[in-house]
Design an enzyme around this catalytic site. Structure first.
Site, short mmCIF file in Angstrom:
data_model
loop_
_atom_site.label_atom_id
_atom_site.label_comp_id
_atom_site.label_asym_id
_atom_site.label_seq_id
_atom_site.Cartn_x
_atom_site.Cartn_y
_atom_site.Cartn_z
N SER A 21 0.83 -1.21 0.00
CA SER A 21 0.00 0.00 0.00
C SER A 21 0.87 1.26 0.00
O SER A 21 0.50 2.27 -0.60
CB SER A 21 -0.98 0.00 1.18
N ASN A 22 2.02 1.20 0.65
CA ASN A 22 2.94 2.35 0.58
C ASN A 22 3.50 2.51 -0.83
O ASN A 22 3.68 3.63 -1.31
CB ASN A 22 4.08 2.21 1.59
N HIS A 113 8.93 3.28 8.76
CA HIS A 113 8.83 2.35 9.89
C HIS A 113 7.60 2.72 10.72
O HIS A 113 7.38 3.90 11.02
CB HIS A 113 10.10 2.44 10.73
N GLU A 178 1.06 6.82 7.04
CA GLU A 178 2.29 6.47 6.31
C GLU A 178 2.17 6.88 4.85
O GLU A 178 3.14 7.36 4.24
CB GLU A 178 2.53 4.95 6.38
#
Ligand code: GAR
Length: 192
Positions: A21-22, A113, A178
């Site tokens: 997804s990132n 992270h 994120e």
């Protein structure tokens, strides 16, 4: 940071191990006019990574390596150099890169992270934050150096931990942040 840009956008490889997804958010960001990066390659250590689907959808070259030994890393470095990759974004990449790999791309590897580093390096960050009764957790984008989750921090986003949060519900809310944090970290380092 010193980067040779070649064409006008920075040639970037994204390393993934899972859902991606990132990766998807980085691809979308890279298509904006203001984006300093272009994603040229998706690399995974996992043939079954769901995120590899985005290679097909967005017509980006993909490569899968087992990352198990020096030879495999050598091949990856060769691929990256061949395509003049100048930035590596680790995005849910669950392997630790060797010191020599990192040296080859010194100052050019970023990681996201799911904790407020330096708290909770490594795995199971959400469990740890909840267990410790922290009020906040969050996410961090940082440069990668040879120590796990320890390179210079670029930016962070705090997320409140609710009383009823489980690691899963917290992970979900942090992941949403994120997706904004990684592009903003890239904007930040390249507008210096
Ligand atoms: C993200 O939460 C990322 O921060 C984390 O894995 C997830 C990947 O999700 N990374 C790490 O834990 C690295 N140590 P995604 O595959 O949907 O981007």
């Amino acid at each position: 940071m010193v980067l040779s840009t070649g064409s006008n956008k920075i040639k970037t490889a994204v390393f993934i191990s899972g859902a991606g997804s990132n990766l998807k958010s980085l691809i979308k960001f890279s298509k904006l006019k203001k984006s300093p990066i272009i994603i040229k390659m998706i690399i995974s250590n996992n043939f079954k990574a769901k995120g590899l689907q985005y290679a097909k959808i967005y017509k980006i070259k993909k490569k899968v390596f087992d990352f198990k030994n020096a030879l495999s890393e050598k091949k990856i470095i060769h691929e990256l150099k061949k395509d003049n990759i100048d930035l590596i974004c680790l995005a849910g990449f669950m392997k630790i890169l060797s010191k020599s790999f990192i040296k080859n791309f010194k100052g050019k590897i970023l990681n996201i992270h799911p904790s407020l580093l330096p708290k909770y390096k490594g795995l199971n960050t959400h469990e740890k934050a909840i267990k410790n009764k922290d009020k906040y957790s969050g996410c961090t984008v940082h440069f990668v150096n040879s120590k796990l989750d320890s390179g210079k921090i670029i930016n962070q986003k705090k997320v409140k931990i609710n009383k009823l949060d489980t690691p899963k519900t917290l992970a979900k809310r942090i992941l949403i942040q994120e997706h904004k944090l990684y592009p903003s970290a890239i904007m930040k380092i390249f507008s210096l």
